[in-house]
Write a protein that holds these residues in place. Structure first.
Motif, PDB file in Angstrom:
ATOM      1  N   ASP A  99       0.817  -1.217   0.000  1.00  0.00           N
ATOM      2  CA  ASP A  99       0.000   0.000   0.000  1.00  0.00           C
ATOM      3  C   ASP A  99       0.848   1.263   0.000  1.00  0.00           C
ATOM      4  O   ASP A  99       0.403   2.312  -0.482  1.00  0.00           O
ATOM      5  N   ALA A 100       2.064   1.182   0.538  1.00  0.00           N
ATOM      6  CA  ALA A 100       2.948   2.351   0.557  1.00  0.00           C
ATOM      7  C   ALA A 100       3.595   2.600  -0.797  1.00  0.00           C
ATOM      8  O   ALA A 100       4.041   3.723  -1.068  1.00  0.00           O
ATOM      9  N   ARG A 101       3.608   1.605  -1.648  1.00  0.00           N
ATOM     10  CA  ARG A 101       4.281   1.701  -2.944  1.00  0.00           C
ATOM     11  C   ARG A 101       3.288   2.044  -4.044  1.00  0.00           C
ATOM     12  O   ARG A 101       2.145   1.589  -4.027  1.00  0.00           O
ATOM     13  N   ARG A 102       3.713   2.847  -4.987  1.00  0.00           N
ATOM     14  CA  ARG A 102       2.881   3.119  -6.180  1.00  0.00           C
ATOM     15  C   ARG A 102       3.179   2.017  -7.202  1.00  0.00           C
ATOM     16  O   ARG A 102       4.230   2.025  -7.842  1.00  0.00           O
ATOM     17  N   ASN A 103       2.234   1.099  -7.346  1.00  0.00           N
ATOM     18  CA  ASN A 103       2.416  -0.041  -8.238  1.00  0.00           C
ATOM     19  C   ASN A 103       1.751   0.243  -9.583  1.00  0.00           C
ATOM     20  O   ASN A 103       0.642   0.807  -9.638  1.00  0.00           O
ATOM     21  N   VAL A 104       2.401  -0.154 -10.646  1.00  0.00           N
ATOM     22  CA  VAL A 104       1.815  -0.011 -11.983  1.00  0.00           C
ATOM     23  C   VAL A 104       0.554  -0.856 -12.092  1.00  0.00           C
ATOM     24  O   VAL A 104      -0.433  -0.460 -12.724  1.00  0.00           O
ATOM     25  N   ALA A 105       0.561  -2.008 -11.442  1.00  0.00           N
ATOM     26  CA  ALA A 105      -0.556  -2.947 -11.553  1.00  0.00           C
ATOM     27  C   ALA A 105      -1.869  -2.367 -11.023  1.00  0.00           C
ATOM     28  O   ALA A 105      -2.940  -2.719 -11.509  1.00  0.00           O
ATOM     29  N   GLU A 106      -1.811  -1.464 -10.022  1.00  0.00           N
ATOM     30  CA  GLU A 106      -3.053  -0.936  -9.458  1.00  0.00           C
ATOM     31  C   GLU A 106      -3.774  -0.005 -10.424  1.00  0.00           C
ATOM     32  O   GLU A 106      -4.961   0.264 -10.260  1.00  0.00           O
ATOM     33  N   TYR A 107      -3.064   0.493 -11.440  1.00  0.00           N
ATOM     34  CA  TYR A 107      -3.690   1.346 -12.458  1.00  0.00           C
ATOM     35  C   TYR A 107      -4.062   0.568 -13.704  1.00  0.00           C
ATOM     36  O   TYR A 107      -4.568   1.140 -14.672  1.00  0.00           O
ATOM     37  N   TYR A 174      -0.025 -13.441  -2.340  1.00  0.00           N
ATOM     38  CA  TYR A 174      -0.766 -12.510  -1.483  1.00  0.00           C
ATOM     39  C   TYR A 174      -0.348 -11.072  -1.785  1.00  0.00           C
ATOM     40  O   TYR A 174      -1.193 -10.172  -1.882  1.00  0.00           O
ATOM     41  N   ALA A 175       0.963 -10.858  -1.933  1.00  0.00           N
ATOM     42  CA  ALA A 175       1.468  -9.513  -2.222  1.00  0.00           C
ATOM     43  C   ALA A 175       1.114  -9.062  -3.635  1.00  0.00           C
ATOM     44  O   ALA A 175       0.664  -7.929  -3.848  1.00  0.00           O
ATOM     45  N   VAL A 176       1.293  -9.953  -4.610  1.00  0.00           N
ATOM     46  CA  VAL A 176       1.053  -9.581  -6.013  1.00  0.00           C
ATOM     47  C   VAL A 176      -0.434  -9.319  -6.267  1.00  0.00           C
ATOM     48  O   VAL A 176      -0.794  -8.345  -6.949  1.00  0.00           O
ATOM     49  N   MET A 177      -1.305 -10.157  -5.723  1.00  0.00           N
ATOM     50  CA  MET A 177      -2.739  -9.959  -5.929  1.00  0.00           C
ATOM     51  C   MET A 177      -3.209  -8.644  -5.304  1.00  0.00           C
ATOM     52  O   MET A 177      -4.079  -7.966  -5.845  1.00  0.00           O
ATOM     53  N   ARG A 178      -2.613  -8.281  -4.175  1.00  0.00           N
ATOM     54  CA  ARG A 178      -2.976  -6.992  -3.574  1.00  0.00           C
ATOM     55  C   ARG A 178      -2.471  -5.838  -4.433  1.00  0.00           C
ATOM     56  O   ARG A 178      -3.124  -4.797  -4.541  1.00  0.00           O
ATOM     57  N   ALA A 179      -1.306  -6.007  -5.024  1.00  0.00           N
ATOM     58  CA  ALA A 179      -0.755  -4.953  -5.884  1.00  0.00           C
ATOM     59  C   ALA A 179      -1.616  -4.740  -7.124  1.00  0.00           C
ATOM     60  O   ALA A 179      -1.699  -3.611  -7.627  1.00  0.00           O
ATOM     61  N   PHE A 180      -2.278  -5.782  -7.611  1.00  0.00           N
ATOM     62  CA  PHE A 180      -3.118  -5.665  -8.806  1.00  0.00           C
ATOM     63  C   PHE A 180      -4.509  -5.103  -8.506  1.00  0.00           C
ATOM     64  O   PHE A 180      -5.264  -4.828  -9.427  1.00  0.00           O
ATOM     65  N   GLN A 181      -4.851  -4.960  -7.234  1.00  0.00           N
ATOM     66  CA  GLN A 181      -6.161  -4.408  -6.880  1.00  0.00           C
ATOM     67  C   GLN A 181      -6.107  -2.889  -6.858  1.00  0.00           C
ATOM     68  O   GLN A 181      -5.081  -2.291  -6.520  1.00  0.00           O
ATOM     69  N   ILE A 182      -7.249  -2.268  -7.199  1.00  0.00           N
ATOM     70  CA  ILE A 182      -7.346  -0.820  -7.069  1.00  0.00           C
ATOM     71  C   ILE A 182      -7.225  -0.467  -5.589  1.00  0.00           C
ATOM     72  O   ILE A 182      -7.821  -1.127  -4.737  1.00  0.00           O
ATOM     73  N   ARG A 183      -6.488   0.559  -5.292  1.00  0.00           N
ATOM     74  CA  ARG A 183      -6.186   0.896  -3.894  1.00  0.00           C
ATOM     75  C   ARG A 183      -7.459   1.065  -3.058  1.00  0.00           C
ATOM     76  O   ARG A 183      -7.557   0.566  -1.947  1.00  0.00           O
ATOM     77  N   ARG A 184      -8.448   1.751  -3.573  1.00  0.00           N
ATOM     78  CA  ARG A 184      -9.679   2.006  -2.810  1.00  0.00           C
ATOM     79  C   ARG A 184     -10.506   0.742  -2.608  1.00  0.00           C
ATOM     80  O   ARG A 184     -11.324   0.680  -1.696  1.00  0.00           O
ATOM     81  N   ALA A 185     -10.321  -0.246  -3.459  1.00  0.00           N
ATOM     82  CA  ALA A 185     -11.108  -1.474  -3.372  1.00  0.00           C
ATOM     83  C   ALA A 185     -10.416  -2.562  -2.563  1.00  0.00           C
ATOM     84  O   ALA A 185     -10.965  -3.650  -2.407  1.00  0.00           O
ATOM     85  N   ARG A 186      -9.237  -2.290  -2.045  1.00  0.00           N
ATOM     86  CA  ARG A 186      -8.497  -3.318  -1.311  1.00  0.00           C
ATOM     87  C   ARG A 186      -9.129  -3.587   0.050  1.00  0.00           C
ATOM     88  O   ARG A 186      -9.558  -2.668   0.743  1.00  0.00           O
ATOM     89  N   LEU A 187      -9.168  -4.850   0.397  1.00  0.00           N
ATOM     90  CA  LEU A 187      -9.615  -5.283   1.715  1.00  0.00           C
ATOM     91  C   LEU A 187      -8.592  -6.284   2.244  1.00  0.00           C
ATOM     92  O   LEU A 187      -8.240  -7.224   1.518  1.00  0.00           O
ATOM     93  N   PRO A 188      -8.137  -6.108   3.475  1.00  0.00           N
ATOM     94  CA  PRO A 188      -8.374  -5.024   4.422  1.00  0.00           C
ATOM     95  C   PRO A 188      -7.942  -3.667   3.862  1.00  0.00           C
ATOM     96  O   PRO A 188      -7.052  -3.584   3.028  1.00  0.00           O
ATOM     97  N   LYS A 189      -8.607  -2.612   4.337  1.00  0.00           N
ATOM     98  CA  LYS A 189      -8.352  -1.263   3.843  1.00  0.00           C
ATOM     99  C   LYS A 189      -6.910  -0.852   4.123  1.00  0.00           C
ATOM    100  O   LYS A 189      -6.335  -1.219   5.152  1.00  0.00           O
ATOM    101  N   PRO A 190      -6.308  -0.095   3.196  1.00  0.00           N
ATOM    102  CA  PRO A 190      -4.944   0.393   3.431  1.00  0.00           C
ATOM    103  C   PRO A 190      -4.883   1.266   4.679  1.00  0.00           C
ATOM    104  O   PRO A 190      -5.731   2.136   4.893  1.00  0.00           O
ATOM    105  N   MET A 191      -3.881   1.028   5.521  1.00  0.00           N
ATOM    106  CA  MET A 191      -3.706   1.772   6.766  1.00  0.00           C
ATOM    107  C   MET A 191      -2.542   2.757   6.688  1.00  0.00           C
ATOM    108  O   MET A 191      -2.256   3.446   7.669  1.00  0.00           O
ATOM    109  N   VAL A 192      -1.846   2.794   5.542  1.00  0.00           N
ATOM    110  CA  VAL A 192      -0.716   3.714   5.371  1.00  0.00           C
ATOM    111  C   VAL A 192      -0.903   4.499   4.081  1.00  0.00           C
ATOM    112  O   VAL A 192      -1.635   4.076   3.178  1.00  0.00           O
TER     113      VAL A 192
END
Length: 199
Positions: A99-107, A174-192
């Motif tokens: 969540d702290a990193r700007r991933n290309v996959a989330e866009y 677990y890490a890669v699948m979270r990186a591919f999700q849109i930040r606002r749609a991630r669950l658990p919600k980003p805390m950072v």
């Protein structure tokens, strides 16, 4: 020789077990221990409930309450009520790093949707549609490479913090699948926030 026994002798002749039973011990339960047959009968539960409809309704209600509790925990970050796959310091560290990193996959989904609209609009220009499709493939390739770099850096941190044994099977996905999700749609919600990497 044949004299009567004194009262003290009669008192001493009383059974010591009975006397001990009559004396209430401190901390005793104050009631006799039930027989084994009575205890087993009290613990018996029917395999099939008498009212199946009511039992099914109660089970559904319990499952719904459990799901609601997990959903609220995923929104608030309550570690105790998170689903098993999201619990633990290791998983929380992974989530915070991703969540702290700007991933290309989330866009990726936004870019793919834009290219999809472009292909429909440019139906009269086949060359433009081909370029749009090629661009989608390029974005996918860049997202995969970026995710691989992200995992390599994250794995080093995990080994340094939790040890090599902590990086088990499924941790990378677990890490890669979270990186591919849109930040606002991630669950658990980003805390950072972006840039707030865990220490």
């Amino acid at each position: 020789m044949f004299s009567r026994k004194k009262s003290s002798d009669v008192a001493s002749a009383v059974d010591p077990v009975t006397a001990a039973a009559e004396i209430e011990q401190p901390g005793s339960k104050g009631r006799p221990t039930p027989k084994r047959k009575v205890s087993e009968a009290a613990n018996k539960r029917p395999l099939v409930p008498d009212d199946r409809r009511a039992a099914a309704k109660a089970a559904r209600s319990k499952q719904r309450e459990s799901r609601d509790l997990e959903y609220q925990a995923m929104k608030s970050g309550d570690e105790k009520n998170l689903p098993p796959r999201d619990r633990g310091q290791l998983r929380r560290y992974i989530r915070n790093y991703v969540d702290a990193r700007r991933n290309v996959a989330e866009y990726f989904l936004f870019i793919a949707a834009a290219f999809l609209v472009l292909t429909f609009v440019s139906s009269k220009a086949p060359g433009l549609a081909v370029l749009a499709i090629l661009a989608v493939y390029v974005v996918v390739l860049v997202a995969i490479v970026d995710s691989a770099i992200m995992w390599r850096m994250l794995k080093k941190r995990l080994v340094a913090k939790f040890g090599a044994d902590a990086v088990v099977r499924g941790t990378m996905m677990y890490a890669v699948m979270r990186a591919f999700q849109i930040r606002r749609a991630r669950l658990p919600k980003p805390m950072v926030k972006h840039g707030e990497y865990p220490s």
